[in-house]
Enzyme design. Structure first.
Site, short mmCIF file in Angstrom:
data_model
loop_
_atom_site.label_atom_id
_atom_site.label_comp_id
_atom_site.label_asym_id
_atom_site.label_seq_id
_atom_site.Cartn_x
_atom_site.Cartn_y
_atom_site.Cartn_z
N GLY A 112 84.64 120.82 -36.60
CA GLY A 112 85.10 119.46 -36.34
C GLY A 112 84.59 118.37 -37.26
CB ILE B 194 81.06 112.85 -32.94
CG1 ILE B 194 81.46 111.45 -32.49
CG2 ILE B 194 80.04 113.45 -31.97
CD1 ILE B 194 82.15 111.40 -31.15
CB VAL C 116 91.06 125.42 -33.68
CG1 VAL C 116 89.71 125.27 -34.36
CG2 VAL C 116 91.72 124.06 -33.48
CB ALA D 145 96.98 113.51 -28.97
CE1 TYR E 286 90.82 109.42 -25.92
CE2 TYR E 286 90.71 110.50 -23.78
CZ TYR E 286 90.33 110.43 -25.10
OH TYR E 286 89.46 111.37 -25.62
CE LYS F 34 88.43 114.77 -26.05
NZ LYS F 34 87.70 115.67 -26.98
CB ILE G 216 81.75 106.88 -31.66
CG1 ILE G 216 80.64 106.89 -30.60
CG2 ILE G 216 81.14 107.01 -33.05
CD1 ILE G 216 79.80 108.16 -30.61
CB THR H 232 85.40 109.17 -35.25
OG1 THR H 232 86.39 109.18 -34.20
CG2 THR H 232 84.01 109.14 -34.61
CG LEU H 233 90.09 110.62 -39.65
CD1 LEU H 233 90.49 109.45 -40.53
CD2 LEU H 233 90.00 111.90 -40.47
CB ALA H 234 89.54 111.51 -33.83
#
Length: 255
Positions: free
Chosen positions: A13, A20, A65, A95, A155, A162, A191, A193-195
């Site tokens: 990841g 992260i 994955v 997503a 989300y 999740k 946080i 992040t790219l995601a």
């Protein structure tokens, strides 16, 4: 000697230095662990390889994955090179951007399947191939978020994914407990992040955390890394099937 001296593990990841998973990798390396990394494709390899090499990674391997054969190939290479492993970090989620922008009822069947496959089922698939290499027990940690148990604006399908991920953690923990393998999740606050860039109004979530969390700020990659280090180490030898919140106390104040 560091807390993880003599231990080896794989991190799935890392996308860039804001990931992260990268914060986790740095903490593990500082504690003495030997690391293997995976990357999705050639474009991401250009980002991941220099980072992995900076931590003296012993293995840097391609892995989509969504493909069982690629997951199997990773663990076969690890088996040949190391023989066994002690831990796995699963920090993979995805997503489609449009499925995070529109109403949840408008989520396409394909988008739903993709989000669940990458974000939840991949933990199951990775665990299946990891277990035979955890010959002396081990620890698996995945990354989740508060949207699994509360509705978080924008989300959407990722929250459902999740929730499935957290249920998977519990079932895997029960199945693998007798083998001495622990499975846990870290639920971090928002946080950068790219995601996270794919979530609409993400900056508003950051501000909400700053305003309402007891610590009056968001956690960062280093703090998530430290909590993950704990769960992967022998300090957490009696902890499994849990969701560990690392969110500056936001969870206790409500959303």
């Amino acid at each position: 000697m560091g807390l993880m001296a003599g231990k080896r593990g794989i991190i799935f990841g890392v996308a860039n230095e804001m990931s992260i998973a990268w914060g986790i990798a740095q903490q593990l390396k500082a504690a003495g662990a030997s690391l293997a990394f995976t990357y999705l494709n050639d474009a991401l390899e250009k980002r991941v390889r220099p980072l992995a090499e900076s931590l003296d990674a012993e293995l840097i391997l391609p892995c989509d994955v969504c493909k069982d054969e690629e997951i199997e190939a990773v663990f076969e290479t690890v088996r040949q090179e190391w023989g066994s492993i002690d831990f796995v970090v699963h920090a993979v989620a995805f997503a489609n951007r449009e499925d995070l922008k529109q109403g949840f009822s408008q989520t396409s069947r394909a988008g739903f399947q993709l989000a669940l496959d990458i974000s939840a089922y991949s933990l199951v698939a990775i665990t299946r191939y990891a277990v035979p290499l955890m010959t002396h027990g081990g620890s698996i940690v995945t990354m989740t978020y508060l949207g699994s148990v509360r509705t978080i604006p924008n989300y959407n399908v990722m929250g459902v994914a999740k929730a499935a991920l957290e249920a998977s953690v519990r079932y895997l923990a029960v199945e693998l407990g007798e083998k001495g393998i622990r499975v846990n999740a870290i639920s971090a606050g928002p946080i950068k992040t790219l995601a996270a860039s794919g979530i609409a109004n993400f900056r508003e979530k950051i501000k909400l955390m700053d305003d309402r969390a007891p610590l009056k700020r968001c956690v960062d990659q280093e703090e998530v890394g430290k909590s993950t280090l704990y769960l992967l180490s022998d300090l957490a030898s009696g902890v499994t099937g849990e969701v560990h919140y690392v969110d500056a106390g936001f969870n206790i104040t409500g959303a």
